[in-house]
Design an enzyme around this catalytic site. Structure first.
Site, short mmCIF file in Angstrom:
data_model
loop_
_atom_site.label_atom_id
_atom_site.label_comp_id
_atom_site.label_asym_id
_atom_site.label_seq_id
_atom_site.Cartn_x
_atom_site.Cartn_y
_atom_site.Cartn_z
N THR A 3 -55.41 3.12 45.58
CA THR A 3 -54.61 4.29 45.25
C THR A 3 -54.38 4.38 43.75
OG1 THR A 3 -53.50 4.09 47.37
CG2 THR A 3 -52.47 5.52 45.76
N ARG B 271 -63.96 -8.16 45.96
CA ARG B 271 -63.58 -6.79 45.71
C ARG B 271 -63.93 -6.32 44.32
NH1 ARG B 271 -58.62 -3.82 47.06
NH2 ARG B 271 -59.14 -1.75 46.29
N LEU C 262 -57.17 3.59 52.14
CA LEU C 262 -57.04 3.05 50.80
C LEU C 262 -55.83 2.13 50.72
CD1 LEU C 262 -57.61 6.29 48.63
CD2 LEU C 262 -59.30 4.67 49.51
N ASP C 263 -55.97 1.03 50.01
CA ASP C 263 -54.81 0.16 49.81
C ASP C 263 -54.19 0.47 48.45
OD1 ASP C 263 -56.76 -2.86 49.06
OD2 ASP C 263 -56.33 -1.08 47.86
N SER C 264 -53.24 -0.37 48.05
CA SER C 264 -52.48 -0.03 46.84
C SER C 264 -53.36 -0.03 45.60
CB SER C 264 -51.30 -0.98 46.67
OG SER C 264 -51.74 -2.32 46.68
#
Lengths: 314, 248
Positions: free
Chosen positions: B208, A151, B203-205
């Site tokens: 965000t 990521r 979207l994940d945390s």
């Protein structure tokens, strides 16, 4: 396998879930599912049948098939996982009820029954697009977070850290010159911080990321060798609260793992039993890869689980 | 802008007064319909107080920040099939667009008309047929629908020239819909003002928080953690920023 679609009684429509013993105190169970490996529409439909109408509505509210599938698998994983821990009777994953605590953290709402004493199970889930995980403990609040190893951050890492992390952590990241290593360490820190806040269960407002520091301490390990269990020599993870500096208490057990070669997973378990100052308490961890109703594989101690930080006993 | 209006008027098949009524409201002129005064405001209230930013400007900027963040791969854009709408420009007949046949309620639930229109526009610039349909039960043109038309003209002046608008009976309130049909249920995340970060944009945390940080940079002020925690949709972000005097 002949699945009769009209069959409402789940136990004859699907092979039963493999029951599992409750984790012992200080033991953590970590279950994960890889969505890309779940392709069968029939299976997804079966999972959908386990959900409450409200959950199904939430799944349908998601935009696009990928998000819907992810949401569906997350709920199915939670329900099937908890249903496995049968104490004195078989639990139907479909009949489990959930609620949120006053801070919004999900928990099981057990049916109060004379014949049934509910297990003091705690759970927490986390998901990325390519992995959904559920951690389970007894008697101790748990928080987990998974992130893809690869990521990338859209913002500059140091700028991000300066904004959201503690000064100590910024310094740690800044001191890493290799950008790739820095990125990896950032992700590791992020997952640990997320797991901590989720374990506390009071939401991010109550514990902003800047208000605590994750530190790694190489400890003098007392090695535990219990019948082939191995204890990793990774460093201990401790938390320092910004409003209580210098007091490196650790009422939480942490574990940071690389899972399935593709993800970092952080686990944080609150534990009031840990006496202040008593160091080197290992987290007993069992990791299982699952496709509910199809396959469960215990992957602890294999290449699928690589301990990175924390004192972990597999 | 004027060219579009010209083009629009040229293609009108109904009484020109119905259009002018839309733009210049007179209460209950012929008793057939009533327009609220607000319905024709082009923008939200012009009497902006102090240094608060205009909400629609904030919305545009927030959407643009999130879109940049999403960086959708252009090769992943789904193809849209265009259909021409058969419109009978008879004052007593209205035509259900394919949009409605596909389940208007679904679209409204997902942020609705606006989302769909912008999506259609962005993915098929030019040559889009704009049909107008009724929405049963509506007695007024909503302000935001007028705003939407205006904003679409503004944002896509070139494409708007190709618009073929068919306005229907004055009894049925005209709202523009595109008869281009994007694939419903496609995985393309639609960044619209109603978009929910988690449910719509996936979207994940961490995403965000990154978006919040990008918004802080865009608007030049810090959003405290406890407020950032509550921002789960674009509209939340807009509300917060538009009500913050420090936003630039």
């Amino acid at each position: 396998m002949n699945i009769r679609c009209c069959q409402r009684n789940f136990s004859s429509a699907l092979p039963p879930l493999v029951p599992i013993q409750l984790p012992s105190p200080r033991e953590t169970h970590f279950w994960y599912i890889l969505p890309d490996e779940v392709k069968s529409v029939a299976l997804l439909n079966r999972y959908s049948e386990l959900l409450s109408p409200c959950e199904r509505e939430n799944v349908n509210r998601m935009s696009g098939d990928q998000l819907k599938k992810r949401a569906l698998l997350a709920r199915a994983l939670v329900r099937t996982t908890i249903a496995r821990y049968q104490t004195n009777c078989e639990i139907n994953p479909r009949s489990l009820k959930f609620r949120k605590n006053i801070y919004g953290k999900p928990e099981v709402e057990w049916h109060k029954d004379d014949n049934f004493s509910p297990p003091p199970l705690h759970f927490n889930i986390s998901h990325t697009s390519s992995m959904i995980a559920c951690g389970v403990t007894i008697n101790a609040p748990i928080g987990i977070d998974v992130e893809e190893k690869q990521r990338k951050l859209k913002n500059d890492i140091i700028a991000f850290a300066q904004r959201y992390f503690s000064p100590y952590e910024v310094k740690l990241l800044t001191s890493i010159s290799d950008p790739e290593v820095r990125r990896q360490e950032f992700i590791k820190l992020w997952t640990l911080k997320e797991a901590y806040v989720k374990a506390l269960g009071k939401g991010f407002s109550a514990m902003p990321f800047k208000s605590f520091t994750i530190q790694f301490r190489t400890s003098t390990l007392r090695r535990f060798h219990l019948q082939g269990n191995s204890v990793s020599e990774a460093s201990e993870v401790i938390v320092e609260l910004s409003n209580d500096p210098g007091n490196l208490t650790n009422n939480c057990l942490f574990a940071l793992l690389e899972v399935a070669g593709s993800h970092y997973a952080a686990i944080c378990v609150e534990n009031d039993e840990i006496v202040r100052g008593e160091a080197d308490t290992p987290m007993k961890l069992t990791v299982r890869k699952t496709v509910p109703f199809v396959e469960d594989v215990c992957v602890s101690g294999t290449d699928a689980v690589l301990p990175l930080r924390g004192i972990i006993e597999q | 802008m004027a060219a579009v209006r010209q083009a629009l008027l040229k293609r009108l098949r109904v009484n020109a007064t119905s259009l002018s009524l839309l733009r210049n409201p007179k209460p209950s002129l012929n008793g057939l319909f009533a327009l609220t005064f607000n319905a024709v405001h082009r923008r939200f209230s012009d009497d902006v107080m102090g240094s608060f930013l205009d909400k629609s400007e904030v919305t545009d900027r927030v959407v643009s920040v999130v879109k940049n963040f999403q960086k959708v791969d252009p090769s992943k854009v789904p193809t849209i099939s265009l259909t021409y709408q058969n419109v009978v420009a008879d004052n007593s007949v209205y035509v259900k667009t394919p949009l409605m046949m596909l389940g208007y309620r679904n679209l409204m639930g997902r942020g609705g008309l606006q989302e769909w229109l912008v999506h259609a526009f962005e993915l098929n610039k030019g040559g889009i047929d704009v049909g107008v349909a009724d929405f049963l039960g509506k007695m007024r043109v909503e302000q935001q629908e007028c705003d939407l038309l205006d904003s679409i003209y503004d944002e896509y002046p070139k494409e708007s020239e190709d618009l073929h608008m068919h306005l229907l009976s004055p009894i049925l309130f005209p709202v523009a819909v595109f008869s281009a049909l994007p694939e419903l249920g496609s995985d393309e995340p639609l960044v619209t003002p109603n978009a929910h970060f988690q449910n719509d944009l996936g979207l994940d945390s961490l995403d965000t928080v990154e978006v919040v940080m990008a918004l802080e940079e865009e608007f030049g002020f810090e959003i405290p953690d406890n407020e950032a925690d509550k921002i789960s949709t674009i509209n939340h972000a807009v509300e917060f920023i538009a009500s913050h005097p420090q936003a630039k």
